[in-house]
Design a protein around this motif. Structure first.
Motif, PDB file in Angstrom:
ATOM      1  N   GLN A  79       0.806  -1.219   0.000  1.00 15.89           N
ATOM      2  CA  GLN A  79       0.000   0.000   0.000  1.00 15.89           C
ATOM      3  C   GLN A  79       0.844   1.277   0.000  1.00 15.89           C
ATOM      4  OE1 GLN A  79      -3.313   0.081  -0.514  1.00 15.89           O
ATOM      5  NE2 GLN A  79      -2.966  -2.104  -0.823  1.00 15.89           N
TER       6      GLN A  79
ATOM      7  N   ARG B 143       0.839   4.286  -2.842  1.00 15.21           N
ATOM      8  CA  ARG B 143      -0.433   4.284  -3.580  1.00 15.21           C
ATOM      9  C   ARG B 143      -1.329   5.371  -3.016  1.00 15.21           C
ATOM     10  NH1 ARG B 143      -2.282  -0.726  -6.660  1.00 15.21           N
ATOM     11  NH2 ARG B 143      -0.852   0.092  -8.164  1.00 15.21           N
ATOM     12  N   CYS B 144      -1.979   6.088  -3.912  1.00  7.37           N
ATOM     13  CA  CYS B 144      -2.894   7.158  -3.513  1.00  7.37           C
ATOM     14  C   CYS B 144      -4.126   6.545  -2.861  1.00  7.37           C
ATOM     15  CB  CYS B 144      -3.284   7.987  -4.731  1.00  7.37           C
ATOM     16  SG  CYS B 144      -4.475   9.290  -4.368  1.00  7.37           S
ATOM     17  N   GLU B 145      -4.467   7.026  -1.670  1.00  7.03           N
ATOM     18  CA  GLU B 145      -5.641   6.524  -0.960  1.00  7.03           C
ATOM     19  C   GLU B 145      -6.937   6.956  -1.635  1.00  7.03           C
ATOM     20  OE1 GLU B 145      -5.420   7.739   3.128  1.00  7.03           O
ATOM     21  OE2 GLU B 145      -3.842   6.286   3.583  1.00  7.03           O
TER      22      GLU B 145
ATOM     23  N   CYS C  15      -7.363   7.807  -5.349  1.00 10.59           N
ATOM     24  CA  CYS C  15      -7.594   7.265  -6.695  1.00 10.59           C
ATOM     25  C   CYS C  15      -6.967   5.892  -6.904  1.00 10.59           C
ATOM     26  CB  CYS C  15      -7.088   8.242  -7.756  1.00 10.59           C
ATOM     27  SG  CYS C  15      -5.288   8.430  -7.795  1.00 10.59           S
ATOM     28  N   GLY C  16      -6.083   5.463  -6.008  1.00 11.47           N
ATOM     29  CA  GLY C  16      -5.457   4.146  -6.114  1.00 11.47           C
ATOM     30  C   GLY C  16      -4.257   4.082  -7.036  1.00 11.47           C
ATOM     31  N   GLN C  17      -3.923   5.191  -7.685  1.00 13.97           N
ATOM     32  CA  GLN C  17      -2.770   5.221  -8.585  1.00 13.97           C
ATOM     33  C   GLN C  17      -1.479   5.335  -7.783  1.00 13.97           C
ATOM     34  OE1 GLN C  17      -3.009   4.920 -12.021  1.00 13.97           O
ATOM     35  NE2 GLN C  17      -5.143   4.470 -11.523  1.00 13.97           N
ATOM     36  N   ASP C  18      -0.369   4.972  -8.422  1.00 10.59           N
ATOM     37  CA  ASP C  18       0.932   5.121  -7.775  1.00 10.59           C
ATOM     38  C   ASP C  18       1.241   6.607  -7.582  1.00 10.59           C
ATOM     39  OD1 ASP C  18       1.398   2.414  -7.651  1.00 10.59           O
ATOM     40  OD2 ASP C  18       2.584   2.352  -9.488  1.00 10.59           O
TER      41      ASP C  18
END
Length: 118
Positions: A78, A81-83, A85-88
């Motif tokens: 985790q 990872r952006c909380e 949008c989920g992107q790196d």
């Protein structure tokens, strides 16, 4: 991605520095306790200063909590990872803000929304 050991050391160093700041602020707050003989005009200045130090203390505590969350995430997939949008999160952002939990775009959107609510 930065080596995990480097990230961990950077986060722990930031955390130690923030804890020192908290201890210093707490010492200053104790030192600022008004005595019974304080003049009325000084009381207003004292209350303003205490409020300012309390806000600073809260901000530092929030930063320490963000560092603690990043240290936990560092042990999982985790971290980075952006909380939102989920992107790196780009490595360049993590190098500057190793406790970042959002990419710059999501962080700015959140700040803009918060500003609009004020």
């Amino acid at each position: 991605m930065l080596p995990v050991d480097d990230i961990r050391e950077k986060l722990l160093t930031q955390r130690r520095n923030l804890l020192r700041q908290v201890a210093q602020i707490e010492a200053e707050l104790l030192w600022l306790e008004p005595d019974v003989e304080s003049r009325v005009q000084e009381q207003g200045e004292w209350e303003s200063l205490v409020q300012l130090l309390n806000r600073l203390h809260e901000r530092i505590q929030a930063e320490i909590e963000a560092i603690d969350r990043a240290l936990v995430k560092l042990e999982t997939v985790q971290y980075g990872r952006c909380e939102q949008c989920g992107q790196d999160i780009p490595q360049s952002r993590l190098e500057v803000v190793p406790a970042a939990d959002m990419c710059l775009t999501c962080d700015q959107v959140g700040e803009n929304q918060a500003a609009l609510r004020k």
